[in-house]
Scaffold this motif. Structure first.
Motif, short mmCIF file in Angstrom:
data_model
loop_
_atom_site.label_atom_id
_atom_site.label_comp_id
_atom_site.label_asym_id
_atom_site.label_seq_id
_atom_site.Cartn_x
_atom_site.Cartn_y
_atom_site.Cartn_z
N SER A 22 0.88 -1.16 0.00
CA SER A 22 0.00 0.00 0.00
C SER A 22 0.92 1.21 0.00
O SER A 22 1.40 1.65 1.04
CB SER A 22 -0.89 0.00 1.24
N GLY A 23 1.21 1.71 -1.19
CA GLY A 23 2.31 2.65 -1.38
C GLY A 23 2.03 4.06 -0.92
O GLY A 23 0.91 4.43 -0.58
N ARG A 24 3.10 4.84 -0.98
CA ARG A 24 3.01 6.25 -0.63
C ARG A 24 2.19 6.98 -1.67
O ARG A 24 1.90 6.48 -2.75
CB ARG A 24 4.41 6.84 -0.55
N GLY A 25 1.84 8.21 -1.35
CA GLY A 25 1.09 9.02 -2.29
C GLY A 25 2.01 9.72 -3.27
O GLY A 25 2.39 9.18 -4.30
N ASN A 26 2.41 10.96 -2.94
CA ASN A 26 3.20 11.79 -3.86
C ASN A 26 2.49 11.92 -5.19
O ASN A 26 2.98 11.52 -6.24
CB ASN A 26 4.62 11.23 -4.06
N GLN A 33 -9.23 12.86 -14.95
CA GLN A 33 -9.39 14.04 -15.78
C GLN A 33 -10.33 15.00 -15.06
O GLN A 33 -11.47 14.64 -14.73
CB GLN A 33 -9.98 13.71 -17.15
N ASN A 34 -9.84 16.20 -14.78
CA ASN A 34 -10.67 17.27 -14.22
C ASN A 34 -11.34 16.89 -12.90
O ASN A 34 -12.52 17.18 -12.69
CB ASN A 34 -11.74 17.72 -15.24
N ALA A 35 -10.60 16.26 -12.02
CA ALA A 35 -11.15 15.92 -10.70
C ALA A 35 -10.01 15.79 -9.69
O ALA A 35 -8.87 15.50 -10.04
CB ALA A 35 -11.96 14.63 -10.76
N SER A 36 -10.36 15.97 -8.44
CA SER A 36 -9.40 15.92 -7.34
C SER A 36 -8.92 14.49 -7.08
O SER A 36 -9.71 13.54 -7.11
CB SER A 36 -10.04 16.48 -6.07
N THR A 37 -7.65 14.35 -6.77
CA THR A 37 -7.09 13.04 -6.40
C THR A 37 -7.65 12.52 -5.08
O THR A 37 -7.45 11.35 -4.75
CB THR A 37 -5.56 13.11 -6.29
N ARG A 38 -8.35 13.35 -4.34
CA ARG A 38 -8.90 12.94 -3.05
C ARG A 38 -9.97 11.85 -3.18
O ARG A 38 -10.39 11.26 -2.19
CB ARG A 38 -9.50 14.16 -2.33
N SER A 45 -3.22 14.68 5.62
CA SER A 45 -2.72 13.41 6.14
C SER A 45 -3.06 12.22 5.25
O SER A 45 -2.62 11.11 5.51
CB SER A 45 -3.27 13.16 7.55
N ALA A 46 -3.84 12.46 4.20
CA ALA A 46 -4.29 11.35 3.35
C ALA A 46 -3.27 11.04 2.26
O ALA A 46 -2.61 11.93 1.72
CB ALA A 46 -5.63 11.71 2.71
N CYS A 47 -3.17 9.76 1.90
CA CYS A 47 -2.23 9.37 0.85
C CYS A 47 -2.70 9.82 -0.52
O CYS A 47 -1.93 9.78 -1.49
CB CYS A 47 -2.01 7.86 0.85
N ASN A 48 -3.96 10.28 -0.64
CA ASN A 48 -4.44 10.76 -1.93
C ASN A 48 -4.36 12.29 -2.06
O ASN A 48 -4.91 12.86 -3.00
CB ASN A 48 -5.87 10.28 -2.19
N SER A 66 -1.90 8.15 -7.47
CA SER A 66 -2.89 8.90 -8.23
C SER A 66 -2.23 10.02 -9.01
O SER A 66 -1.25 10.61 -8.56
CB SER A 66 -3.95 9.51 -7.30
N ALA A 67 -2.79 10.33 -10.18
CA ALA A 67 -2.33 11.46 -10.98
C ALA A 67 -3.51 12.03 -11.73
O ALA A 67 -4.42 11.29 -12.13
CB ALA A 67 -1.23 11.04 -11.94
N ALA A 68 -3.49 13.35 -11.96
CA ALA A 68 -4.62 14.02 -12.61
C ALA A 68 -4.15 14.93 -13.72
O ALA A 68 -3.03 15.47 -13.67
CB ALA A 68 -5.42 14.83 -11.58
N ILE A 69 -4.99 15.11 -14.71
CA ILE A 69 -4.78 16.10 -15.76
C ILE A 69 -5.98 17.02 -15.79
O ILE A 69 -7.14 16.58 -15.67
CB ILE A 69 -4.57 15.44 -17.14
N MET A 70 -5.71 18.31 -15.93
CA MET A 70 -6.77 19.30 -16.09
C MET A 70 -6.76 19.73 -17.56
O MET A 70 -5.81 20.36 -18.04
CB MET A 70 -6.54 20.49 -15.17
#
Length: 399
Positions: free
Chosen positions: A203-207, A348-353, A234-237, A323-327
């Motif tokens: 269960s890996g790190r976020g970054n 796409q166009n959304a928060s990594t949370r 504090s969340a990994c996302n 997680s990774a996002a593009i806007m």
């Protein structure tokens, strides 16, 4: 391991829901002991440790949601009838015994146990010392629920071990151990991988990274960035790295506006050489290793890229695979980005949370897996099984 009937498992979970409600004050008192002994300098870890009325309600809801889910065990995956008369059926089966090692977060003691138990596994809970009293109370509640239905306490076990004892256990466990899930930072993961003798699911790190493409809706982009970065540090996302395309209209103006907005939300900034020309008063990147760092704090890197390909390379070389996002409003570009980025969840166009079992419709989760075997992303109930082949014959032999 004997397969428990679904009705029996659900009855245990229903008891746990009631016990959590009836003994809420006992849990809150235990949590206060943990909080009183904790060093509040680590705000992210402290936030994960807190149990209040709302959190207890969420624990109860998590147990209920798993109880209402379909039993994932002994489900037919495939069935074949061969020319030689053999009938081959592939079914889901429990892993056996799962060990989870985690820090803080007493709610993991509930979510991990409810998922493992409903999937007919035993679970060994190795929580951090900072949540000792909270975890002891919760495991006591689990044992009360199991006892009400004449089931042994060994289904859910609490391991009281220090680092040396844990190392010894990993090397030579005193019971069969089929899977270990280290839920924490890179040091914990490396420690478990070094010493474990069975399968380890990371269960890996976020970054997590967000790339702002030239065709991004800027107002939407600002809203998404603030949510991803500040909603829960504090969340990994949570978001750590922002990449702005140098072809973004009014590139310099947008960088300056974004910096002001982040600083209004108490986010400290670190910038690359290109961005520093627009933000000369912000801290410059000193070591490239910062691109691989998960902050878990109100800190963010703003960098620049020349195009989509450069953004993808930077992300794949440095992210935690979470997680990774593009806007962008360009759906074709977004698809190229999401196909190329090597992460468990791409947006796409959304928060990594939103990389969370509950938010993604999976329900309670054991962890967010950044491994590729046997599953990637939220480890929910359906993911806590393996498979087994059943072959029925009538005397066939292989020539």
């Amino acid at each position: 391991m004997k397969l428990l009937k679904t009705a029996v498992k659900n009855a245990v979970l229903e008891s746990m829901e009631r016990i959590l409600h009836e003994h809420k004050d006992e849990l809150l008192l235990a949590n206060q002991k943990d909080l009183a002994a904790f060093n509040k300098d680590d705000q992210a870890l402290y936030d994960r440790l807190v149990v209040d009325d709302k959190k207890v309600g969420q624990m109860i809801q998590a147990v209920k949601e798993v109880r209402l889910q379909e039993d994932p065990v002994n489900k037919e995956i495939s069935k074949k009838h061969l020319e030689n008369g053999l009938e081959i059926t592939n079914k889901t089966a429990p892993f056996g015994t799962i060990m989870i090692i985690y820090e803080s977060r007493p709610d993991v003691t509930v979510e991990a146990a409810v998922l493992a138990f409903k999937a007919n596994n035993k679970i060994l809970l190795k929580g951090g010392k900072e949540a000792y009293y909270s975890n002891k109370a919760l495991v006591k509640f689990w044992h009360m629920a199991l006892d009400e239905h004449n089931l042994g306490k060994d289904y859910i076990q609490f391991l009281e071990m220090d680092r040396t004892q844990t190392q010894a256990f990993l090397k030579n466990p005193d019971q069969p151990l089929d899977l270990i899930v280290p839920r924490g930072g890179e040091r914990l993961i490396a420690f478990v991988k070094e010493h474990a003798k069975c399968a380890v699911l990371v269960s890996g790190r976020g970054n997590n990274f967000l790339y702002v493409h030239p065709e991004a809706d800027w107002q939407m982009t600002k809203k998404v960035i603030i949510n991803a970065k500040t909603h829960k540090i504090s969340a990994c996302n949570a978001l750590d790295k922002i990449l702005l395309d140098i072809n973004l209209p009014d590139y310099e103006g947008k960088i300056q506006e974004l910096a002001r907005l982040l600083k209004e939300h108490q986010v400290s900034l670190v910038v690359d050489e290109k961005v520093s020309k627009s933000l000369p008063n912000e801290e410059r990147i000193k070591e490239n290793s910062i691109w691989q760092e998960e902050f878990l704090s109100m800190k963010c890197v703003i960098g620049s890229v020349a195009n989509l390909e450069e953004a993808v390379v930077l992300i794949n070389e440095n992210s935690g695979g979470h997680s990774a996002a593009i806007m962008t409003s360009n759906n074709q570009v977004a698809q190229e980005f999401m196909d190329a980025v090597d992460c468990a969840a791409v947006y796409q166009n959304a928060s990594t949370r939103f990389t969370d079992g509950g938010q993604m419709g999976v329900g309670a989760e054991l962890a967010i897996s950044t491994d590729k075997l046997h599953h990637r992303g939220p480890l929910g109930l359906k993911q806590l099984v393996t498979n087994k082949y059943y072959i029925l014959g009538n005397g066939q032999i292989r020539n």
